[in-house]
Design a protein around this motif. Structure first.
Motif, PDB file in Angstrom:
ATOM      1  N   ASN A 107       0.808  -1.218   0.000  1.00  0.00           N
ATOM      2  CA  ASN A 107       0.000   0.000   0.000  1.00  0.00           C
ATOM      3  C   ASN A 107       0.844   1.271   0.000  1.00  0.00           C
ATOM      4  O   ASN A 107       0.450   2.288  -0.565  1.00  0.00           O
ATOM      5  CB  ASN A 107      -0.916   0.011   1.235  1.00  0.00           C
ATOM      6  CG  ASN A 107      -2.246  -0.665   0.955  1.00  0.00           C
ATOM      7  OD1 ASN A 107      -2.904  -0.364  -0.034  1.00  0.00           O
ATOM      8  ND2 ASN A 107      -2.632  -1.579   1.817  1.00  0.00           N
ATOM      9  N   THR A 124      -7.276   2.804   0.970  1.00  0.00           N
ATOM     10  CA  THR A 124      -7.533   4.203   1.320  1.00  0.00           C
ATOM     11  C   THR A 124      -6.440   5.080   0.744  1.00  0.00           C
ATOM     12  O   THR A 124      -5.279   4.671   0.697  1.00  0.00           O
ATOM     13  CB  THR A 124      -7.555   4.367   2.856  1.00  0.00           C
ATOM     14  OG1 THR A 124      -8.478   3.432   3.415  1.00  0.00           O
ATOM     15  CG2 THR A 124      -7.974   5.773   3.249  1.00  0.00           C
ATOM     16  N   ARG A 125      -6.822   6.281   0.300  1.00  0.00           N
ATOM     17  CA  ARG A 125      -5.816   7.224  -0.174  1.00  0.00           C
ATOM     18  C   ARG A 125      -4.762   7.436   0.903  1.00  0.00           C
ATOM     19  O   ARG A 125      -5.066   7.438   2.095  1.00  0.00           O
ATOM     20  CB  ARG A 125      -6.456   8.572  -0.522  1.00  0.00           C
ATOM     21  CG  ARG A 125      -7.377   8.552  -1.710  1.00  0.00           C
ATOM     22  CD  ARG A 125      -7.675   9.967  -2.186  1.00  0.00           C
ATOM     23  NE  ARG A 125      -7.886  10.896  -1.070  1.00  0.00           N
ATOM     24  CZ  ARG A 125      -7.670  12.201  -1.157  1.00  0.00           C
ATOM     25  NH1 ARG A 125      -7.220  12.736  -2.267  1.00  0.00           N
ATOM     26  NH2 ARG A 125      -7.900  12.987  -0.119  1.00  0.00           N
ATOM     27  N   ASP A 173      -5.338   9.871   3.604  1.00  0.00           N
ATOM     28  CA  ASP A 173      -6.556   9.603   4.371  1.00  0.00           C
ATOM     29  C   ASP A 173      -6.361   8.465   5.365  1.00  0.00           C
ATOM     30  O   ASP A 173      -7.283   8.138   6.117  1.00  0.00           O
ATOM     31  CB  ASP A 173      -7.716   9.241   3.425  1.00  0.00           C
ATOM     32  CG  ASP A 173      -8.224  10.444   2.654  1.00  0.00           C
ATOM     33  OD1 ASP A 173      -7.952  11.580   3.097  1.00  0.00           O
ATOM     34  OD2 ASP A 173      -8.876  10.252   1.609  1.00  0.00           O
ATOM     35  N   ARG A 174      -5.188   7.850   5.364  1.00  0.00           N
ATOM     36  CA  ARG A 174      -4.954   6.722   6.267  1.00  0.00           C
ATOM     37  C   ARG A 174      -4.812   7.205   7.707  1.00  0.00           C
ATOM     38  O   ARG A 174      -4.234   8.259   7.962  1.00  0.00           O
ATOM     39  CB  ARG A 174      -3.717   5.949   5.803  1.00  0.00           C
ATOM     40  CG  ARG A 174      -3.968   5.266   4.462  1.00  0.00           C
ATOM     41  CD  ARG A 174      -2.738   4.726   3.784  1.00  0.00           C
ATOM     42  NE  ARG A 174      -3.072   4.337   2.412  1.00  0.00           N
ATOM     43  CZ  ARG A 174      -2.185   4.009   1.491  1.00  0.00           C
ATOM     44  NH1 ARG A 174      -0.890   4.013   1.778  1.00  0.00           N
ATOM     45  NH2 ARG A 174      -2.578   3.668   0.280  1.00  0.00           N
ATOM     46  N   LYS A 175      -5.347   6.429   8.616  1.00  0.00           N
ATOM     47  CA  LYS A 175      -5.458   6.848  10.013  1.00  0.00           C
ATOM     48  C   LYS A 175      -4.129   7.313  10.593  1.00  0.00           C
ATOM     49  O   LYS A 175      -4.042   8.368  11.223  1.00  0.00           O
ATOM     50  CB  LYS A 175      -6.016   5.703  10.861  1.00  0.00           C
ATOM     51  CG  LYS A 175      -6.121   6.035  12.345  1.00  0.00           C
ATOM     52  CD  LYS A 175      -6.580   4.846  13.148  1.00  0.00           C
ATOM     53  CE  LYS A 175      -6.672   5.217  14.632  1.00  0.00           C
ATOM     54  NZ  LYS A 175      -5.398   5.677  15.209  1.00  0.00           N
ATOM     55  N   ASP A 216      -9.124  16.337  -3.584  1.00  0.00           N
ATOM     56  CA  ASP A 216      -9.769  15.041  -3.827  1.00  0.00           C
ATOM     57  C   ASP A 216     -10.320  15.044  -5.244  1.00  0.00           C
ATOM     58  O   ASP A 216     -11.316  15.694  -5.534  1.00  0.00           O
ATOM     59  CB  ASP A 216     -10.894  14.804  -2.814  1.00  0.00           C
ATOM     60  CG  ASP A 216     -11.483  13.401  -2.927  1.00  0.00           C
ATOM     61  OD1 ASP A 216     -11.066  12.669  -3.852  1.00  0.00           O
ATOM     62  OD2 ASP A 216     -12.350  13.053  -2.110  1.00  0.00           O
ATOM     63  N   HIS A 233     -11.352  12.336  -6.732  1.00  0.00           N
ATOM     64  CA  HIS A 233     -12.031  11.051  -6.880  1.00  0.00           C
ATOM     65  C   HIS A 233     -13.463  11.263  -7.363  1.00  0.00           C
ATOM     66  O   HIS A 233     -14.239  12.004  -6.769  1.00  0.00           O
ATOM     67  CB  HIS A 233     -12.057  10.313  -5.540  1.00  0.00           C
ATOM     68  CG  HIS A 233     -12.925   9.088  -5.559  1.00  0.00           C
ATOM     69  ND1 HIS A 233     -12.537   7.922  -6.172  1.00  0.00           N
ATOM     70  CD2 HIS A 233     -14.159   8.853  -5.055  1.00  0.00           C
ATOM     71  CE1 HIS A 233     -13.494   7.016  -6.026  1.00  0.00           C
ATOM     72  NE2 HIS A 233     -14.487   7.565  -5.361  1.00  0.00           N
TER      73      HIS A 233
END
Length: 394
Positions: free
Chosen positions: A8, A31-32, A35-37, A193, A195
């Protein structure tokens, strides 16, 4: 078009490249990057260092890692902050407030506030990468992920290590990069974004997620030993065979054309390494390949003329199998050395020469307790806290 990658963490460079060129893309089965935690968490820590009055960032990380602060406790703290017309950070610097918390929570909050306050006070005198490493280690965030010891937590650690590559890229462009400048640049990437599920877009996804799908054109980047096959494969008896099957899955996703690419050298997890072409490229039937399957690299002398070769943290390593988690060793060693004193116990006096990781060489003008007054060729006179500043005596 589809870009299929082994891990990833490889999506980050493609996402940034597509954003810069306004090429629409979709991350399928994942996930972008921004945007990952774990990336949002560490960015919240950095925003808080930049501005301690950022209540949204503090609320996000006050219990990351777990510090015993529940939602009800957080709401009470917010209510008190509102009544006093203060920030959450200011409230948590009040000993009476902290002492009212459960003992475990009080200890965790004190430690967190101390770390953030220290870096906030010295942020203009520290490299962004030094702040980042310090936050990872001294907040306990990295240790918590290591203790989980799961595939998911390892993936999160890899993403955090890759974020250091982002920092290094900007620091290479501007050695005097400030934290505020870096956060502004990253905010633009994180907020854009492009998307649109209904739009024709490049698909980004891992090879595992691509099973059962087909695309007219497929790109498989990172065909290098240590990346694909992954470094873990070399530590298992059947690891290479599993990776070979996965490579076959990826190659057969292409309906018309397949591109297999490798880099001569790659910056990954904050470290630049010469690469070794994937053994899977060697196994290809040459009659089916356009061009050379194996890249003919420059001679060693050519390489040395362009790069400083070596195995140190900041140099370029030899083309061996790169194990990303070895980077953690250097990060933790450096930060633990700082915590235990290290070079901060230097006996400095007026007239001494020092080297600073961000400002270069300087001359000590005066010493008053923990405060150094230093003149640097690059930035002029600076006041430094000796117990924090990344300095060495020359």
């Amino acid at each position: 078009f589809a870009v299929l990658y082994r891990t990833n963490v490889q999506s980050r460079t493609f996402e940034e490249a597509f954003l810069a060129r306004q090429i629409p893309y979709r991350v399928l089965g994942g996930t972008r990057y921004y945007d990952r935690k774990e990336i949002k968490d560490i960015m919240a820590y950095m925003r808080l260092v930049q501005n301690t009055a950022d209540d949204l960032s503090l609320a996000r990380i006050i219990n990351e890692p777990k510090r015993g602060i529940g939602e009800k406790t957080l709401e009470k703290l917010r209510a008190l902050a509102s009544v006093r017309n203060e920030s959450l950070f200011d409230i948590l610097t009040d000993n009476e407030v902290v002492e009212g918390l459960p003992s475990k929570a009080a200890e965790g909050v004190r430690d967190m506030i101390a770390v953030i306050w220290k870096f906030s006070q010295e942020k203009d005198n520290l490299k962004v990468s030094d702040i980042y490493d310090g936050l990872l280690v001294k907040t306990g965030y990295l240790k918590n992920l290591e203790m989980q010891n799961t595939v998911e937590s390892e993936g999160r650690i890899e993403n955090l290590l890759e974020f250091k590559s982002v920092i290094y890229d900007y620091e290479n462009e501007d050695p005097q990069l400030s934290l505020s400048e870096f956060m502004e640049k990253i905010a633009l990437l994180a907020e854009i974004d492009n998307h649109n599920a209904d739009e024709n877009a490049v698909v980004l996804m891992t090879l595992h997620s691509a099973k059962g799908l087909e695309f007219p054109v497929v790109f498989m980047p990172g065909m290098e030993d240590g990346l694909f096959p992954g470094w873990r494969a070399f530590e298992k008896s059947d690891g290479i065979e599993e990776e070979r099957r996965l490579c076959y899955v990826g190659m057969t996703r292409a309906m018309r054309r397949l591109y297999l690419t490798s880099a001569e050298y790659r910056t990954l997890y904050g470290k630049t390494n010469y690469t070794k072409e994937s053994q899977f490229l060697i196994e290809l039937d040459k009659s089916l390949v356009e061009g050379d399957a194996i890249y003919k690299s420059n001679t060693t002398s050519d390489r040395n003329s362009r790069f400083s070769q070596g195995s140190g943290n900041d140099g370029y390593s030899n083309p061996e199998i790169f194990r990303p988690f070895e980077q953690l060793k250097y990060i933790k060693q450096n930060k633990m050395a700082e915590s235990s004193g290290g070079d901060k116990n230097l006996d400095l006096k007026e007239g001494d020469k020092i080297s600073h990781s961000k400002f270069g060489e300087g001359l000590v003008l005066s010493v008053k307790g923990n405060i150094l007054n230093v003149v640097f060729d690059s930035v002029g006179v600076k006041l430094l806290a000796k117990n924090i500043a990344p300095i060495k005596k020359i």
